[in-house]
Enzyme design. Structure first.
Site: not given
Ligand code: C5P
Length: 232
Positions: A32, A59, A61, A64, A119, A211
């Site tokens: 992603k 991604d 998003k 507009d 979220t 992460r």
């Molecule tokens: O590091 P981590 O596993 O928390 O990364 C989750 C990824 O998913 C990040 O790129 C974050 O921006 C994305 N994301 C999220 N919750 C959402 C939409 C996207 O954590 N509702």
């Protein structure tokens, strides 16, 4: 495309991203690319990762007026990504325009999924800041139904919502779920999390993992653990 693990490549530069992906010798994980990396490096980073053989979820998003989204999606369709997204809050007509823009002359297009409520937005903020007074679950399902009506392929949602989204919009409507953590791992700033195995059980189609893989001492082992729990 079947169930898969998507690695969130949340890096500030191409160098950091390639340095990370170079560790995956012989493997080409689905990745992603988010706003940080895309705004830092531009479309070149997408082309580079595509040339290296990765599937890509772009991604960005979009949100507009329909005409602007349609034209922007038409530009993005040339990058030949596998999946991209927009905000369902842009309304059904914006989502329909997005599909039109994204569809190439030969009728093919990347998968298009919608963000329902971020979220980071909880009931209180939604009521006070956005003046939406309905329960957040109902709002998420309503936005998901709107996305389905507009012809989108699915939504980004919490793994906790994936089952209900499938009940509401059908089992073929894709659920792409971040907020995944290992049972013995750090949850960091995510609040409502699930393990890859739980996400599989509840019916997520794709998990987005950042992460727990990118910051792991052994990213390959962490990725393989996700695949073993979620896909195999
Ligand atoms: O590091 P981590 O596993 O928390 O990364 C989750 C990824 O998913 C990040 O790129 C974050 O921006 C994305 N994301 C999220 N919750 C959402 C939409 C996207 O954590 N509702």
């Amino acid at each position: 495309m079947g169930k898969d693990v998507i690695i969130a490549c949340d890096f500030a530069s191409k160098a950091d991203c390639l340095n990370f992906l170079d560790k995956f010798t012989g493997k080409k994980p689905f990745v992603k690319i988010g706003m940080e990396l895309f705004y830092a490096e531009g479309p070149e980073i997408v082309k580079e990762l595509k040339n290296r053989g990765h599937k890509i979820f772009l991604d960005l998003k979009l949100h507009d007026i329909p005409n602007t989204v349609k034209k922007s999606m038409s530009v993005l369709s040339r990058l030949d990504v596998d999946m991209t997204n927009l905000h369902a809050a842009g309304t059904i007509s914006m989502m329909e325009a997005a599909i039109e823009g994204l569809t190439r002359e030969d009728g093919s297009r990347p998968l298009l999924i919608a963000v329902t409520q971020l979220t980071s937005t909880d009931q209180e903020r939604m009521e006070n800041d956005l003046l939406i007074k309905e329960p957040i679950d109902k709002v998420v399902m309503h936005y998901a139904s709107n996305a389905a009506k507009a012809g989108l392929d699915g939504v980004v949602c919490s793994p906790l919502e994936a089952g209900k989204v499938h009940e509401t919009c059908g089992k073929n409507f894709l659920t792409v779920t971040p907020g995944v953590r290992f049972a013995d791992g750090d949850i960091g700033d995510q609040k409502r999390v699930m393990t890859p195995a739980e996400a599989k059980k509840i019916g997520s189609d794709y998990i987005v993992v950042g992460r727990p893989i990118t910051a792991a001492a052994d990213p390959i082992a962490a990725y393989e653990r996700c695949v073993a729990e979620f896909v195999d």
